[in-house]
Write an enzyme that holds these catalytic residues in place. Sequence first.
Site, PDB file in Angstrom:
ATOM      1  CG  ASP A  33     -17.925   3.998  16.081  1.00  0.00           C
ATOM      2  OD1 ASP A  33     -17.246   4.870  15.526  1.00  0.00           O
ATOM      3  OD2 ASP A  33     -17.643   3.535  17.205  1.00  0.00           O
ATOM      4  CB  ILE A  34     -16.558  -0.967  17.872  1.00  0.00           C
ATOM      5  CG1 ILE A  34     -16.612  -2.314  18.550  1.00  0.00           C
ATOM      6  CG2 ILE A  34     -15.562  -0.041  18.553  1.00  0.00           C
ATOM      7  CD1 ILE A  34     -15.344  -3.148  18.391  1.00  0.00           C
ATOM      8  CG  ASN A  90     -13.144  13.479  14.449  1.00  0.00           C
ATOM      9  OD1 ASN A  90     -13.804  14.511  14.465  1.00  0.00           O
ATOM     10  ND2 ASN A  90     -13.515  12.380  15.085  1.00  0.00           N
ATOM     11  CG  HIS A 103     -12.572   7.473  10.056  1.00  0.00           C
ATOM     12  ND1 HIS A 103     -11.231   7.596  10.328  1.00  0.00           N
ATOM     13  CD2 HIS A 103     -13.217   7.840  11.189  1.00  0.00           C
ATOM     14  CE1 HIS A 103     -11.053   8.009  11.570  1.00  0.00           C
ATOM     15  NE2 HIS A 103     -12.255   8.182  12.124  1.00  0.00           N
ATOM     16  CG  MET A 104     -18.307  10.947   6.520  1.00  0.00           C
ATOM     17  SD  MET A 104     -18.962  10.917   4.815  1.00  0.00           S
ATOM     18  CE  MET A 104     -18.109  12.302   4.116  1.00  0.00           C
ATOM     19  CG  HIS A 105     -17.299   9.603  12.902  1.00  0.00           C
ATOM     20  ND1 HIS A 105     -17.200   8.696  13.936  1.00  0.00           N
ATOM     21  CD2 HIS A 105     -16.038  10.050  12.683  1.00  0.00           C
ATOM     22  CE1 HIS A 105     -15.935   8.620  14.340  1.00  0.00           C
ATOM     23  NE2 HIS A 105     -15.212   9.427  13.599  1.00  0.00           N
TER      24      HIS A 105
END
Length: 117
Positions: A33-34, A90, A103-105
């Site tokens: 993640d940026i 989310n 997407h999955m974090h």
Amino acid sequence: MNYEKKNIFEKIIKKEIKSEIVYQDKKITAFKDINPKAPIHIIIVPNKFIKNMNEITIKHSKIIFHMFYTAVKIAKMKNIDFSGYKLIINCNKDGGQIIPYLHMHLIGGIKLSNFIV
Ligand code: AMP
């Protein structure tokens, strides 16, 4: 091609923009993640576009399994499988989804007690 079909994550998958990819295969891409919220913060996406969780049908069962399997693989790779981590997905505005691409974090590397759940 409109924004939803060709957004930032699609460009990352196709390596059209720079990112730190930590894992990629035919079905899935995982990258840093940026704007990391923890020492380890990886985004895991299916290579084939799905907008969000509301779009998931039975035909996506293999890729959804593969997202979870890859998350665990990366947690092991990063050595946080025993210390622990969170997986967060989310959905839409109230869920905090900013990028309209499923997407999955994967978040870890620190005690995450200050998170909502
Ligand atoms: P969400 O709020 O669930 O849509 O999460 C989107 C995430 O994508 C945020 O944590 C952003 O920091 C991350 N993000 C946005 N642009 C990039 C990028 N170019 N490379 C890596 N991560 C990104």
